[in-house]
Design a protein around this motif. Sequence first.
Motif, mmCIF file in Angstrom:
data_model
loop_
_atom_site.group_PDB
_atom_site.id
_atom_site.type_symbol
_atom_site.label_atom_id
_atom_site.label_comp_id
_atom_site.label_asym_id
_atom_site.label_seq_id
_atom_site.Cartn_x
_atom_site.Cartn_y
_atom_site.Cartn_z
ATOM 1 N N TYR A 4 0.809 -1.225 0.000
ATOM 2 C CA TYR A 4 0.000 0.000 0.000
ATOM 3 C C TYR A 4 0.840 1.270 0.000
ATOM 4 O O TYR A 4 0.308 2.363 -0.148
ATOM 5 C CB TYR A 4 -0.925 0.020 1.229
ATOM 6 C CG TYR A 4 -1.763 -1.222 1.382
ATOM 7 C CD1 TYR A 4 -2.848 -1.456 0.543
ATOM 8 C CD2 TYR A 4 -1.466 -2.167 2.351
ATOM 9 C CE1 TYR A 4 -3.609 -2.608 0.669
ATOM 10 C CE2 TYR A 4 -2.223 -3.326 2.495
ATOM 11 C CZ TYR A 4 -3.286 -3.537 1.643
ATOM 12 O OH TYR A 4 -4.047 -4.676 1.776
ATOM 13 N N LYS A 5 2.157 1.128 0.184
ATOM 14 C CA LYS A 5 3.005 2.303 0.331
ATOM 15 C C LYS A 5 2.950 3.220 -0.889
ATOM 16 O O LYS A 5 2.804 4.439 -0.783
ATOM 17 C CB LYS A 5 4.455 1.858 0.580
ATOM 18 C CG LYS A 5 4.745 1.381 1.986
ATOM 19 C CD LYS A 5 4.699 2.528 2.986
ATOM 20 C CE LYS A 5 5.134 2.046 4.372
ATOM 21 N NZ LYS A 5 5.010 3.123 5.372
ATOM 22 N N GLU A 6 3.088 2.633 -2.080
ATOM 23 C CA GLU A 6 3.132 3.446 -3.302
ATOM 24 C C GLU A 6 1.807 4.151 -3.532
ATOM 25 O O GLU A 6 1.764 5.344 -3.835
ATOM 26 C CB GLU A 6 3.485 2.556 -4.495
ATOM 27 C CG GLU A 6 3.694 3.336 -5.779
ATOM 28 C CD GLU A 6 4.140 2.450 -6.930
ATOM 29 O OE1 GLU A 6 4.171 2.939 -8.068
ATOM 30 O OE2 GLU A 6 4.450 1.259 -6.686
ATOM 31 N N SER A 7 0.697 3.392 -3.387
ATOM 32 C CA SER A 7 -0.622 3.993 -3.591
ATOM 33 C C SER A 7 -0.893 5.070 -2.555
ATOM 34 O O SER A 7 -1.467 6.122 -2.870
ATOM 35 C CB SER A 7 -1.710 2.913 -3.518
ATOM 36 O OG SER A 7 -1.524 1.951 -4.540
ATOM 37 N N LEU A 8 -0.479 4.828 -1.310
ATOM 38 C CA LEU A 8 -0.683 5.822 -0.254
ATOM 39 C C LEU A 8 0.127 7.087 -0.544
ATOM 40 O O LEU A 8 -0.377 8.208 -0.364
ATOM 41 C CB LEU A 8 -0.276 5.234 1.100
ATOM 42 C CG LEU A 8 -0.299 6.209 2.288
ATOM 43 C CD1 LEU A 8 -1.692 6.775 2.490
ATOM 44 C CD2 LEU A 8 0.196 5.527 3.558
ATOM 45 N N ALA A 9 1.363 6.926 -1.012
ATOM 46 C CA ALA A 9 2.195 8.091 -1.326
ATOM 47 C C ALA A 9 1.553 8.940 -2.420
ATOM 48 O O ALA A 9 1.547 10.176 -2.346
ATOM 49 C CB ALA A 9 3.590 7.638 -1.748
ATOM 50 N N LYS A 10 0.982 8.268 -3.435
ATOM 51 C CA LYS A 10 0.297 8.998 -4.508
ATOM 52 C C LYS A 10 -0.949 9.695 -3.971
ATOM 53 O O LYS A 10 -1.241 10.851 -4.323
ATOM 54 C CB LYS A 10 -0.075 8.036 -5.639
ATOM 55 C CG LYS A 10 1.097 7.617 -6.503
ATOM 56 C CD LYS A 10 1.654 8.789 -7.274
ATOM 57 C CE LYS A 10 2.827 8.396 -8.168
ATOM 58 N NZ LYS A 10 3.389 9.563 -8.874
ATOM 59 N N ALA A 11 -1.718 8.992 -3.137
ATOM 60 C CA ALA A 11 -2.935 9.582 -2.578
ATOM 61 C C ALA A 11 -2.596 10.816 -1.735
ATOM 62 O O ALA A 11 -3.297 11.837 -1.803
ATOM 63 C CB ALA A 11 -3.675 8.551 -1.723
ATOM 64 N N GLU A 12 -1.521 10.744 -0.952
ATOM 65 C CA GLU A 12 -1.102 11.896 -0.149
ATOM 66 C C GLU A 12 -0.635 13.041 -1.038
ATOM 67 O O GLU A 12 -0.906 14.219 -0.763
ATOM 68 C CB GLU A 12 0.013 11.484 0.814
ATOM 69 C CG GLU A 12 -0.460 10.554 1.929
ATOM 70 C CD GLU A 12 0.677 10.047 2.783
ATOM 71 O OE1 GLU A 12 1.847 10.109 2.314
ATOM 72 O OE2 GLU A 12 0.423 9.587 3.912
ATOM 73 N N GLN A 13 0.066 12.707 -2.123
ATOM 74 C CA GLN A 13 0.530 13.730 -3.066
ATOM 75 C C GLN A 13 -0.645 14.450 -3.709
ATOM 76 O O GLN A 13 -0.667 15.677 -3.790
ATOM 77 C CB GLN A 13 1.404 13.085 -4.138
ATOM 78 C CG GLN A 13 1.924 14.060 -5.186
ATOM 79 C CD GLN A 13 2.653 13.355 -6.331
ATOM 80 O OE1 GLN A 13 2.836 12.138 -6.300
ATOM 81 N NE2 GLN A 13 3.063 14.108 -7.333
ATOM 82 N N PHE A 14 -1.640 13.684 -4.149
ATOM 83 C CA PHE A 14 -2.801 14.279 -4.813
ATOM 84 C C PHE A 14 -3.671 15.043 -3.814
ATOM 85 O O PHE A 14 -4.217 16.097 -4.143
ATOM 86 C CB PHE A 14 -3.630 13.196 -5.501
ATOM 87 C CG PHE A 14 -2.890 12.474 -6.612
ATOM 88 C CD1 PHE A 14 -1.878 13.112 -7.310
ATOM 89 C CD2 PHE A 14 -3.190 11.163 -6.946
ATOM 90 C CE1 PHE A 14 -1.192 12.468 -8.330
ATOM 91 C CE2 PHE A 14 -2.512 10.493 -7.948
ATOM 92 C CZ PHE A 14 -1.503 11.153 -8.640
ATOM 93 N N ALA A 15 -3.806 14.541 -2.589
ATOM 94 C CA ALA A 15 -4.600 15.238 -1.577
ATOM 95 C C ALA A 15 -3.976 16.588 -1.241
ATOM 96 O O ALA A 15 -4.685 17.553 -0.952
ATOM 97 C CB ALA A 15 -4.739 14.379 -0.331
#
Length: 646
Positions: free
Chosen positions: A54-65
């Motif tokens: 989940y690390k990569e998806s979470l990093a992208k979600a945090e970037q977009f948020a």
Amino acid sequence: MIVKMKFLSISGPRTDIDRVCDVYLSKYEMQLENAVTELKTTDNLLPFVEVNPYKESLAKAEQFAALLPPSDAVADSMMTQDEMIAMIREINHEYLELQEKKELLKKSRDELKDKLNVMEPFRPLELDLHKALRYRYMKIRFGRIGVDYYRKLEKYLFEDLNAVFLEGIRNENFVYGCYFVSNTEASRVDSVFNSLHFERISISGEYIGTPSLACESLQQDIDSTNEKIDAVDKEIEELMRSHASKLLGAQKRLEELSNNFDVRKMAARLEEGDNKEDYYILCGWMGEADVAAFLKESENDDKVFVVVEEDREKFFGDPPTKLKNPKFFKPFEMFIRMYGLPAHDEMDPTVFVALTYTFIFGAMFGDVGQGLCLFVIGGLVYLMKKANLAGIISIAGIFSAFFGFMFGSVFGFEDVLPAIWLRPVDAMTNLPFIGQLNTVFIVAIAFGMALNILVMLFHVINAIRAHDTENIWFSNNGIAGLVFYGFLVLTVALYMTGHKVPGNIMMVVFLGIPILLFLFKEPLTNLVTRNHKKLEEGKGMFLVQGFFELFETMLSYFSNTLSYVRIGAFAVSHAAIMEVVLMLSGAQDGSPNWIGVIIGNIVVCGLEGLIVGIQVLRLEYYEMFSRFYKGSGREFKPFNNHKKEK
């Protein structure tokens, strides 16, 4: 108070670990310990070596948020795990395309800026660049020359050169411009200019018109490119806004899933049976109330096995410390953390610190007006910023106002309110042998004596909890010290009040015996605990060392008691300083300068309030904590940082 901790082990099928974290551990605070290290008695334990998916998806979600504009979007938590990852992948594809477009525009803008920087120094030249660079019988050279060399060129060489130099922009170091020379003279003139360190600058022949028009054209192109970049930024913003709710929901859920997966770092794997089925084991600390609730909730779950360890010898280390105090006393936990958290078998001194700190602060800084100002300002800052120090200041302000009424002081004026108790500067008391002494000094020392006796009682309680025989009975803060110091305080109090002091026999019993206990505390402790340990040094050295330790103990009793005089000293100095402020403001003449009064109060409230706050904290740490508190505990840190309001 300190939350009582339980050590528990949780196990079940390896594939069920995420569900357990999501369903159970997300509700309760648990500090995980490394299961491979802690469960030493269990064989075949292996660590987890899986990579967090989940690390990569979470990093992208945090970037977009983080790219979301301020909005009232509510997190959408209805998506499944696959839907969240698919959505983030789709947004990322569009985002990367827009980013690529933006990078190309930025590269183009940078190139235009470079061209503008090259052209800018030649802006004053009145010539057509397109034509000048294409002359058939004449050469044109653009560049710059140092100011000193240009002066030599003007003075000595221009008359002999068959060339014309047109000056552009001049700064403190260089003169920018160009020179015209015929084709036949070009070689000789170029040599002269090169000898004068003329730096040639290449100018593109694509421009039509003067350098000034070329600069304006380049600036327009730069502005146009910036507008295109802004348009791409708006597209990115709109892309994120259109998925705001789902992005926020995905970020929150992926963070939970990632944290749950990271539990594997502290978990252990266990292979059992012929089919080699994998099990997980988690272990750590949880509050007693949470353990009871967790056991009740999971009792019908056949995939979860929980064991609460009662024998502490089976695991390593003491329980962590989790403080739980009423909201009124919560800010004072800051002082406890600064000194050190209590160990699991120590008492929590938070309430004691809250009461004594605010009470002593009020006594040292007694003023109704200034106290209410501290209360209001500190309270507002605490409500807005949740700053613990502001909360402490606000509560201390209440006690300052209370003692202001007791002393009859309002913003330094002592003729507005009658003193309910006394005026610190004027109140005097006659004492036998000593004579006249300020009353607040006497009360401060008496208060310090009472506090010393109280903290000795705390020391005995902590020693009983730790089963420390020496500190219970024989130390200078244990029962022996309590008897010695208590009897000494009683004797002084009787003498100062004119009563009959205890006789010699009582003096020998209540003062002499404790001194002997101080001196021989080590062998007496060994005797009581049946530890037949011989003295490492000889008897003579033991007595010499004991004598100096005894001297240090007596000195500490005296200095510790006398240290509380500062309470009365600051109460008197505060009143005296405010008297000076009012005198300088002309208040004693009946026509005060109110600006001076206000500024004086602000200065005194700020500086003296800071000094008093530090002095009270010093009393807490050095005079009280040193007698009963170790602060050797470790902080309770739940793996999911879940803060549960109860």
